[in-house]
Design a protein around this motif. Structure first.
Motif, PDB file in Angstrom:
ATOM      1  N   ALA A 170       0.825  -1.210   0.000  1.00  0.00           N
ATOM      2  CA  ALA A 170       0.000   0.000   0.000  1.00  0.00           C
ATOM      3  C   ALA A 170       0.858   1.259   0.000  1.00  0.00           C
ATOM      4  N   LEU A 171       1.970   1.211   0.717  1.00  0.00           N
ATOM      5  CA  LEU A 171       2.859   2.373   0.771  1.00  0.00           C
ATOM      6  C   LEU A 171       3.414   2.711  -0.601  1.00  0.00           C
ATOM      7  N   ILE A 172       3.908   1.709  -1.319  1.00  0.00           N
ATOM      8  CA  ILE A 172       4.514   2.013  -2.616  1.00  0.00           C
ATOM      9  C   ILE A 172       3.454   2.369  -3.650  1.00  0.00           C
ATOM     10  N   ARG A 178       6.425   9.466  -6.319  1.00  0.00           N
ATOM     11  CA  ARG A 178       7.698   9.855  -5.697  1.00  0.00           C
ATOM     12  C   ARG A 178       8.766   8.796  -5.906  1.00  0.00           C
ATOM     13  N   LEU A 179       8.349   7.541  -6.024  1.00  0.00           N
ATOM     14  CA  LEU A 179       9.290   6.428  -6.146  1.00  0.00           C
ATOM     15  C   LEU A 179       9.640   6.093  -7.594  1.00  0.00           C
ATOM     16  N   ALA A 180       9.045   6.777  -8.552  1.00  0.00           N
ATOM     17  CA  ALA A 180       9.256   6.469  -9.961  1.00  0.00           C
ATOM     18  C   ALA A 180      10.742   6.371 -10.282  1.00  0.00           C
ATOM     19  N   CYS A 181      11.115   5.322 -11.011  1.00  0.00           N
ATOM     20  CA  CYS A 181      12.540   5.082 -11.284  1.00  0.00           C
ATOM     21  C   CYS A 181      12.680   4.217 -12.523  1.00  0.00           C
ATOM     22  N   ASP A 182      13.925   4.112 -12.979  1.00  0.00           N
ATOM     23  CA  ASP A 182      14.235   3.252 -14.115  1.00  0.00           C
ATOM     24  C   ASP A 182      14.712   1.875 -13.684  1.00  0.00           C
TER      25      ASP A 182
END
Length: 466
Positions: A170-172, A178-182
């Motif tokens: 649920a957190l992610i 905010r956590l978007a990444c490659d």
């Protein structure tokens, strides 16, 4: 270019090693046991300590993210380069319970260094492997003359991994933007051995359940009624026996649909590892290896889906005999999943398989618990190749490949963020995760620091994600 000088990195590490280990020991003294409600304040103190240390490291953004349970720590350090890849490092700051009377030779929360090994709960799992990134990024900056990392660097360090990560999905999902990444780097893993550095390329998923079987409305006399009415304990045993065919393959129809099979190259890479089956059996406390026909032991535990009977019971279990047909029985099953399998599809397959095998007069209920998805990174992925090159520079050896037979929250990150998961860990099997006398080899810990120092520049120079 973000080329990092090996000699400059090693000189920086030599200069700052003692202070780094002092800081790590301070963190290890915090008994952040997430499974113990009485330690909730310590888990929070651990998160606050880490957030402060990440700020001191240079991360311009450090935040404590609340959950209904224990807090997580988020940090972010932009590179300033619009074309640089974004990398998220995952780990956890909570630890397993530990007490001197469990068999520890030292106080588990008073770190001690003995013969080049640092003993403390969390030394390897996972505080040591989280913390090496703080010195690694500083060495990267010092050796390149940069004021920010060559990649957009993010950290997410959760506080409930040792309690099953109940609030992590649920957190992610809530913080996905905010956590978007490659790419995701998981530093909650290990290597084959001290002399054989390896990179893990995949982790199996998990699905487990309990099957409750009900027959007569109460226990009944086996002489008066046995052999003439259905027996739930017998049916539980029949289900367990039918779970595999004669080749030890899982007999649930559709179980293997979509499974990503090992390539010839992957099989060859597994075969390069110095695997000693007799030694492995001693570690397993088992007397023989057994599993799906046509596969080696390593293939079975790393790359093949499995089904296990975790428990079976029903009826009278006391001393002596009690001649009854029991009214109820239970069967607990777990399934390890590999890439290509879907837990939702398999739940339905198991439900249909159970229903089809039970006779009239046996009612049943199936309870499924939370599922963990498998994850697998292709060997030719450019980000994985950066991890391998960085590790090879640090260790001065050829890096081999493994997978992980267990399961973890890494696949949640892969699914929600749509990014490949890469594993970077330096722990070895003798480190004793979850056991008394957990430790980390200090020389290997510094190799982890060195790998991290090389990795960010290698990723920036060799990978531009689409």
């Amino acid at each position: 270019m973000s080329t990092t000088s090996d000699s400059a990195v090693r000189a920086y590490l030599d200069e700052h090693r003692a202070a780094f280990l002092d800081d790590l020991a301070e963190w290890l003294r915090i008994p952040s046991v997430s499974a113990d409600p009485g330690r909730a304040a310590d888990v929070r103190r651990s998160a606050e300590w880490l957030a402060g240390k990440l700020s001191a490291t240079g991360f311009p953004t450090t935040e404590i993210w609340e959950t209904p349970g224990a807090p997580a720590v988020f940090a972010e350090w932009p590179s300033g380069d619009p074309d640089a890849p974004t990398v998220l490092v995952y780990g956890h700051h909570d630890v397993q319970p530990a007490a001197r009377e469990d068999g520890w030779h030292t106080d588990p929360f008073e770190p001690e260094t003995i013969d080049g090994r640092l003993y403390a709960r969390g030394a390897a799992d996972d505080k040591g492997q989280v913390f090496f990134h703080t010195l690694g990024v500083r060495a990267h900056l010092a050796a390149t003359g940069r004021s920010a990392p060559a990649v957009n660097l993010k950290l997410l360090i959760e506080g409930e991994e040792e309690s099953g990560s109940p609030h992590f999905p649920a957190l992610i999902a809530e913080r996905a933007e905010r956590l978007a990444c490659d790419a995701v780097i998981v530093s909650d893993t290990g290597m084959w051995s001290k002399d054989t550095p390896t990179v893990c390329t995949g982790m199996r998923g998990l699905m487990d359940c309990q099957i409750d079987l009900y027959g007569p409305d109460q226990d009944i006399h086996s002489g008066s009624f046995g052999g003439a009415v259905p027996n739930p304990a017998t049916e539980a045993a029949r289900l367990a026996a039918a779970l595999h065919d004669e080749d030890r393959r899982v007999a649930v129809p559709g179980f293997y649909d979509g499974v990503v099979e090992l390539t010839d190259r992957e099989r060859a890479l597994f075969a390069e590892l110095p695997f000693d089956e007799s030694r492995w059996l001693r570690t397993a406390h088992s007397h023989a290896a057994l599993g799906e026909a046509g596969h080696t032991t390593l293939e079975r535990i790393w790359a093949r889906p499995t089904a296990e009977v975790n428990g079976i019971g029903g009826g009278y279990q006391g001393p002596g005999g009690k001649t009854i047909v029991p009214s109820a029985a239970q069967l607990k099953l777990s399934f390890r999943l590999v890439a290509g399998q879907d837990a939702d599809t398999l739940r339905k397959a198991v439900q249909e398989w159970v229903a089809a095998r039970l006779p009239d007069g046996i009612r049943h209920e199936i309870t499924f618990w939370g599922a963990t998805r498998p994850c697998l990174t292709p060997l030719d992925h450019p980000a994985l190749q950066s991890v391998v090159r960085a590790m090879g520079r640090a260790f001065g050896k050829k890096i081999l490949f493994t997978r992980e037979g267990g399961s973890g929250p890494a696949a949640d990150l892969q699914d929600v963020l749509g990014a490949p998961v890469l594993f970077l860990g330096i722990s070895i099997p003798s480190d004793g995760w979850h056991a008394p006398n957990e430790k980390v080899e200090l020389d290997l810990l510094m190799k982890g620091v060195e790998t991290a120092a090389y990795l960010w520049g290698d990723l920036a120079d060799n990978w531009r994600s689409a």
